[in-house]
Design an enzyme around this catalytic site. Structure first.
Site, PDB file in Angstrom:
ATOM      1  N   GLN A  88      54.783  79.831  40.631  1.00  0.00           N
ATOM      2  CA  GLN A  88      53.977  79.263  39.545  1.00  0.00           C
ATOM      3  C   GLN A  88      53.096  80.349  38.942  1.00  0.00           C
ATOM      4  O   GLN A  88      52.425  80.124  37.945  1.00  0.00           O
ATOM      5  CB  GLN A  88      53.078  78.152  40.098  1.00  0.00           C
ATOM      6  CG  GLN A  88      53.836  76.990  40.689  1.00  0.00           C
ATOM      7  CD  GLN A  88      52.877  76.002  41.364  1.00  0.00           C
ATOM      8  OE1 GLN A  88      52.252  75.190  40.714  1.00  0.00           O
ATOM      9  NE2 GLN A  88      52.757  76.108  42.669  1.00  0.00           N
ATOM     10  N   ASN A  89      53.091  81.515  39.584  1.00  0.00           N
ATOM     11  CA  ASN A  89      52.179  82.569  39.148  1.00  0.00           C
ATOM     12  C   ASN A  89      52.679  83.274  37.898  1.00  0.00           C
ATOM     13  O   ASN A  89      53.883  83.433  37.688  1.00  0.00           O
ATOM     14  CB  ASN A  89      51.968  83.593  40.263  1.00  0.00           C
ATOM     15  CG  ASN A  89      51.164  83.001  41.398  1.00  0.00           C
ATOM     16  OD1 ASN A  89      50.606  81.916  41.240  1.00  0.00           O
ATOM     17  ND2 ASN A  89      51.105  83.681  42.513  1.00  0.00           N
ATOM     18  N   VAL A  90      51.713  83.728  37.119  1.00  0.00           N
ATOM     19  CA  VAL A  90      52.048  84.443  35.883  1.00  0.00           C
ATOM     20  C   VAL A  90      51.774  85.935  36.039  1.00  0.00           C
ATOM     21  O   VAL A  90      51.973  86.704  35.106  1.00  0.00           O
ATOM     22  CB  VAL A  90      51.252  83.850  34.692  1.00  0.00           C
ATOM     23  CG1 VAL A  90      51.678  82.409  34.443  1.00  0.00           C
ATOM     24  CG2 VAL A  90      49.740  83.901  34.921  1.00  0.00           C
ATOM     25  N   ASP A  91      51.326  86.343  37.237  1.00  0.00           N
ATOM     26  CA  ASP A  91      51.075  87.771  37.466  1.00  0.00           C
ATOM     27  C   ASP A  91      52.389  88.489  37.797  1.00  0.00           C
ATOM     28  O   ASP A  91      53.454  87.858  37.904  1.00  0.00           O
ATOM     29  CB  ASP A  91      50.014  87.975  38.559  1.00  0.00           C
ATOM     30  CG  ASP A  91      50.497  87.530  39.944  1.00  0.00           C
ATOM     31  OD1 ASP A  91      51.592  87.941  40.369  1.00  0.00           O
ATOM     32  OD2 ASP A  91      49.773  86.755  40.614  1.00  0.00           O
ATOM     33  N   HIS A 108      55.894  79.041  35.160  1.00  0.00           N
ATOM     34  CA  HIS A 108      54.841  78.768  34.167  1.00  0.00           C
ATOM     35  C   HIS A 108      54.609  79.937  33.221  1.00  0.00           C
ATOM     36  O   HIS A 108      53.568  80.009  32.577  1.00  0.00           O
ATOM     37  CB  HIS A 108      53.529  78.404  34.887  1.00  0.00           C
ATOM     38  CG  HIS A 108      53.633  77.141  35.675  1.00  0.00           C
ATOM     39  ND1 HIS A 108      52.807  76.817  36.726  1.00  0.00           N
ATOM     40  CD2 HIS A 108      54.500  76.096  35.551  1.00  0.00           C
ATOM     41  CE1 HIS A 108      53.145  75.638  37.224  1.00  0.00           C
ATOM     42  NE2 HIS A 108      54.175  75.187  36.540  1.00  0.00           N
ATOM     43  N   CYS A 116      57.496  84.575  20.413  1.00  0.00           N
ATOM     44  CA  CYS A 116      57.339  84.193  19.011  1.00  0.00           C
ATOM     45  C   CYS A 116      57.261  82.670  18.916  1.00  0.00           C
ATOM     46  O   CYS A 116      58.052  81.956  19.535  1.00  0.00           O
ATOM     47  CB  CYS A 116      58.519  84.716  18.192  1.00  0.00           C
ATOM     48  SG  CYS A 116      58.437  84.129  16.484  1.00  0.00           S
ATOM     49  N   SER A 177      47.846  74.430  45.595  1.00  0.00           N
ATOM     50  CA  SER A 177      47.088  73.217  45.938  1.00  0.00           C
ATOM     51  C   SER A 177      47.907  71.953  45.700  1.00  0.00           C
ATOM     52  O   SER A 177      47.490  70.865  46.086  1.00  0.00           O
ATOM     53  CB  SER A 177      45.819  73.153  45.090  1.00  0.00           C
ATOM     54  OG  SER A 177      46.166  73.041  43.723  1.00  0.00           O
TER      55      SER A 177
END
Ligand code: NAD
Length: 235
Positions: A88-91, A108, A116, A177
């Protein structure tokens, strides 16, 4: 489709110094979700939203993967077809630990990317500010946006999550969580399941999990990796 699904959330990157969302000093303490991470925020608060993700990009530039990211990358390299990695991380800490682009699914979105708003083309801008990269889409001239799934928006990659859930026999949940994804339900779909968080969450019923580790991911990952290896060797 794989036998083992490893699904991570903000907690796996906490020990690398990236704030989680819901904990006491988390990001939501400092920013309202509806201002920067909810469908429509780009129309109501374009400048503030772009600035928020510009700051997140700057924040991750010098962050380093921790032991948990590294062990998971090694497992994926050892069992490329038996293990799927979804986050789920965007890093980009898994990538910094050596994970290849096609070995991980960011459910995510991904901070390093812009998308765009019209033609959907994706641009990797690394750690730049959005406006330093371009004011409009280099391909079609429309507006650009962070390639992040906001609350209330469709998450196209959930289709991959559904497929993986249908095929996997062991699910490993680390550092989430359960407020966004119903991981208790996922545990009921698979033969075996592992949960690793720092502490119990109101959004997770841990009685459905085969094994539960309330510990830092870097401390629990050794036993978790051993469990995965034993599981795959005995399959
Ligand atoms: P969350 O903040 O809601 O929950 C974090 C969970 O991690 C908690 O259950 C906590 O017990 C656990 N945790 C904290 N430190 C830990 C550690 N050292 N080891 C193991 N577990 C630990 O996070 P979420 O469930 O992932 O949901 C938040 C949403 O925000 C996600 O959609 C995610 O995309 C996004 N987000 C991403 C990042 C990132 O990319 N690093 C950071 C913040 C939020």
């Amino acid at each position: 489709m794989s036998k083992v699904l490893i699904l991570s959330g903000a907690g796996i990157s906490a020990e690398s110094g990236i704030s989680t969302f819901r904990e006491a000093d988390g990001l939501w303490e400092k920013h309202a979700i509806e201002d920067v991470c909810t469908a429509g925020c780009l129309d109501m608060n374009e400048e503030g939203t772009i600035k928020f993700y510009d700051a997140r990009r700057v924040d991750i530039e010098n962050k380093k993967p921790n032991y948990a990211h590294k062990v998971i990358v090694e497992l994926k390299q050892k069992y490329p077809h038996d293990i799927s990695i979804l986050t789920q991380n965007v890093d980009d800490l898994f990538e910094k630990a050596g994970m290849k682009e096609d070995e991980i699914v960011h459910l995510h979105g991904y901070l390093r990317e812009l998308r765009c708003r019209e033609c959907d083309e994706i641009f990797d801008i690394a750690y730049q500010n959005q406006d330093s990269f371009a004011h409009e889409c280099p391909s079609c001239g429309a507006k650009l946006r962070p390639n992040i799934v906001f609350f209330g928006e469709a998450a196209p990659k959930y289709q991959i999550l559904t497929q993986e859930l249908n095929s996997c026999k062991l699910i490993v949940i680390i550092g989430t969580s359960g407020n966004v994804l119903d991981v208790t339900y996922f545990a009921q779909l698979t033969d075996k399941s592992i949960l690793n968080n720092l502490e119990p969450s109101n959004a997770i019923d841990d009685s459905y999990f085969t094994k539960v580790y309330y510990a830092k991911a870097t401390e629990a990952i050794g036993e978790i990796a051993q469990y995965i290896e034993d599981f795959l060797e005995n399959e």
